[in-house]
Design an enzyme around this catalytic site. Structure first.
Site, PDB file in Angstrom:
ATOM      1  N   ASN A 291       0.879  -1.389  -0.030  1.00 52.55           N
ATOM      2  CA  ASN A 291       0.040   0.161   0.020  1.00 52.55           C
ATOM      3  C   ASN A 291       0.930   1.263   0.065  1.00 52.55           C
ATOM      4  O   ASN A 291       1.500   1.390   0.934  1.00 52.55           O
ATOM      5  CB  ASN A 291      -0.986  -0.157   1.310  1.00 52.55           C
ATOM      6  N   TRP A 292       0.984   1.874  -1.356  1.00 50.21           N
ATOM      7  CA  TRP A 292       1.865   2.856  -1.291  1.00 50.21           C
ATOM      8  C   TRP A 292       1.506   4.308  -0.785  1.00 50.21           C
ATOM      9  O   TRP A 292       2.188   5.272  -0.434  1.00 50.21           O
ATOM     10  CB  TRP A 292       2.255   3.214  -2.875  1.00 50.21           C
ATOM     11  N   LYS A 293       0.125   4.303  -0.189  1.00 50.07           N
ATOM     12  CA  LYS A 293      -0.286   5.326   0.425  1.00 50.07           C
ATOM     13  C   LYS A 293      -0.250   6.731  -0.747  1.00 50.07           C
ATOM     14  O   LYS A 293      -0.250   6.482  -2.099  1.00 50.07           O
ATOM     15  CB  LYS A 293       0.053   5.719   1.818  1.00 50.07           C
TER      16      LYS A 293
ATOM     17  N   HIS B 221      -9.527   1.590   5.004  1.00 51.58           N
ATOM     18  CA  HIS B 221      -8.425   1.745   5.606  1.00 51.58           C
ATOM     19  C   HIS B 221      -8.434   2.610   6.785  1.00 51.58           C
ATOM     20  O   HIS B 221      -9.320   3.624   6.618  1.00 51.58           O
ATOM     21  CB  HIS B 221      -7.187   2.285   4.723  1.00 51.58           C
TER      22      HIS B 221
ATOM     23  N   GLU C  47      -6.829   5.001   7.911  1.00 52.85           N
ATOM     24  CA  GLU C  47      -6.506   6.208   7.583  1.00 52.85           C
ATOM     25  C   GLU C  47      -7.521   7.118   6.961  1.00 52.85           C
ATOM     26  O   GLU C  47      -7.811   8.351   7.253  1.00 52.85           O
ATOM     27  CB  GLU C  47      -5.107   6.654   6.694  1.00 52.85           C
TER      28      GLU C  47
ATOM     29  N   GLU D 140      -5.496  -4.817  10.725  1.00 51.22           N
ATOM     30  CA  GLU D 140      -4.381  -3.903  10.894  1.00 51.22           C
ATOM     31  C   GLU D 140      -4.640  -2.952  12.216  1.00 51.22           C
ATOM     32  O   GLU D 140      -5.463  -2.210  12.261  1.00 51.22           O
ATOM     33  CB  GLU D 140      -4.453  -2.746   9.882  1.00 51.22           C
TER      34      GLU D 140
ATOM     35  N   GLY E 273       2.570   2.113  10.724  1.00 56.27           N
ATOM     36  CA  GLY E 273       3.559   3.165  10.597  1.00 56.27           C
ATOM     37  C   GLY E 273       4.387   3.623  11.736  1.00 56.27           C
ATOM     38  O   GLY E 273       4.933   4.574  11.826  1.00 56.27           O
TER      39      GLY E 273
ATOM     40  N   SER F  43       3.525  -2.212  10.282  1.00 56.31           N
ATOM     41  CA  SER F  43       4.903  -2.302  10.517  1.00 56.31           C
ATOM     42  C   SER F  43       5.563  -3.701  10.083  1.00 56.31           C
ATOM     43  O   SER F  43       6.396  -4.063  10.528  1.00 56.31           O
ATOM     44  CB  SER F  43       5.345  -2.044  11.944  1.00 56.31           C
TER      45      SER F  43
ATOM     46  N   GLY G 156       2.788  -1.088   4.162  1.00 60.59           N
ATOM     47  CA  GLY G 156       2.743   0.267   3.905  1.00 60.59           C
ATOM     48  C   GLY G 156       4.381   0.617   3.408  1.00 60.59           C
ATOM     49  O   GLY G 156       4.992   0.395   2.368  1.00 60.59           O
ATOM     50  N   GLY G 157       4.943   1.242   4.437  1.00 61.55           N
ATOM     51  CA  GLY G 157       6.551   1.743   4.310  1.00 61.55           C
ATOM     52  C   GLY G 157       7.184   0.735   3.722  1.00 61.55           C
ATOM     53  O   GLY G 157       8.058   1.424   2.859  1.00 61.55           O
TER      54      GLY G 157
HETATM   55  P1  PGA Z   1       2.899   0.121   7.576  1.00 62.05           P
HETATM   56  O1  PGA Z   1       1.248   0.533   6.990  1.00 62.05           O
HETATM   57  O2  PGA Z   1       3.039  -1.155   6.821  1.00 62.05           O
HETATM   58  O3  PGA Z   1       3.692   1.342   7.112  1.00 62.05           O
HETATM   59  O4  PGA Z   1       2.882   0.052   9.054  1.00 62.05           O
HETATM   60  C1  PGA Z   1       0.456  -0.756   6.869  1.00 62.05           C
HETATM   61  C2  PGA Z   1      -0.742  -0.064   6.307  1.00 62.05           C
HETATM   62  O5  PGA Z   1      -1.345   1.017   6.613  1.00 62.05           O
HETATM   63  O6  PGA Z   1      -1.407  -0.718   5.513  1.00 62.05           O
END
Ligand code: PGA
Length: 241
Positions: free
Chosen positions: A9-11, A96, A98, A165, A171, A204, A225-226
């Site tokens: 997930n590149w956001k 998600h 966010e 999640e 993050g 993470s 994500g990251g």
């Molecule tokens: P993260 O994000 O791997 O950077 O913790 C995961 C996500 O939000 O899907």
């Protein structure tokens, strides 16, 4: 049979040029990845068209980070299932944390978006998870059960991925211990009518913890994500041991 799905997930990261640069470095890293692992990149809308062309003939699938419930209309800033489908998109993240936290997404809108994704032949990746406060108050289970119950009303569980999640792990570098993630994910599965739904862990995930995470019996994949932003770390994750 539960499908293994590893999704990045590149956001809100990467321009088209940066996305192509990533792909050039990443493609050689997946030539020996076992076929039964589905590798997905959920990228910004602006990178979907270019990546779609450059992924032609590759096993890597494309995903979007949301989808609107209407086919078209006066919904400034939104995107429809048919628009995504035209670009060769297979998956769409829905709900998600966010989106729920910063953009007012509710269980009701999440449910509508899930329906729209399925209607257009996309596989939705539904995200659920608890906050730190909910965890400390022993509300993890009740919160997640409530999300699942509301989000999945009239949803076809044959075409669905769920990502557990824990919000406090997203993050932050704080991963949920793999056995604890496994426990919660087993509880999620117990509430489903289709026990073969792919359930991912997210929060993470990194090269250092992927092997332990994927060794858990209830964990069928990850949403990352990251660590999906760099070709080498994402390559290590999809090639987990
Ligand atoms: P993260 O994000 O791997 O950077 O913790 C995961 C996500 O939000 O899907």
């Amino acid at each position: 049979m539960r499908k293994i799905i590893l999704a990045g997930n590149w956001k809100m990261h990467k321009t088209q040029a940066e996305a192509l640069e990533f792909l050039e470095a990443f493609k050689p890293l997946v030539t020996d990845t076992p076929e039964e692992r589905e590798v997905v990149l959920c990228v910004p809308y602006t990178a979907l068209g270019t990546l779609s062309k450059h992924l032609h003939g590759s096993a890597v699938r494309l995903g979007a980070q949301n989808v609107h419930w209407e086919d078209s209309g006066a919904y400034t800033g939104e995107i429809s299932g048919s628009m995504l489908k035209e670009l060769g998109v297979r998956y769409a993240i829905v709900g998600h944390s966010e989106r729920r936290q910063y953009f007012g997404e509710t269980d009701e809108t999440v449910n509508q978006r899930l329906k729209a994704a399925q209607k257009h032949g996309l596989t939705p990746i539904l995200c659920v998870g608890e906050t730190q406060e909910q965890r400390e108050a022993n509300e993890t289970e009740s919160h997640i059960f409530s999300q699942i119950e509301k989000d999945l009303v009239d949803i076809d569980q044959q075409n669905l991925v769920i990502a557990y999640e824990p919000i406090w792990a997203i993050g932050t570098g704080k991963t949920c211990e793999a056995p604890e993630a496994n426990r919660v994910m087993g509880l999620i599965r117990s509430k489903l009518t289709n026990k073969d739904v792919t359930i991912q862990y997210g929060g993470s995930v990194k090269p250092e913890n992927i092997d332990e995470i994927m060794a858990q019996p209830e964990i069928d994949g990850v949403l990352v994500g990251g660590a999906s932003l760099k070709a080498d770390s994402w390559g290590r994750i999809v090639n987990y041991q």
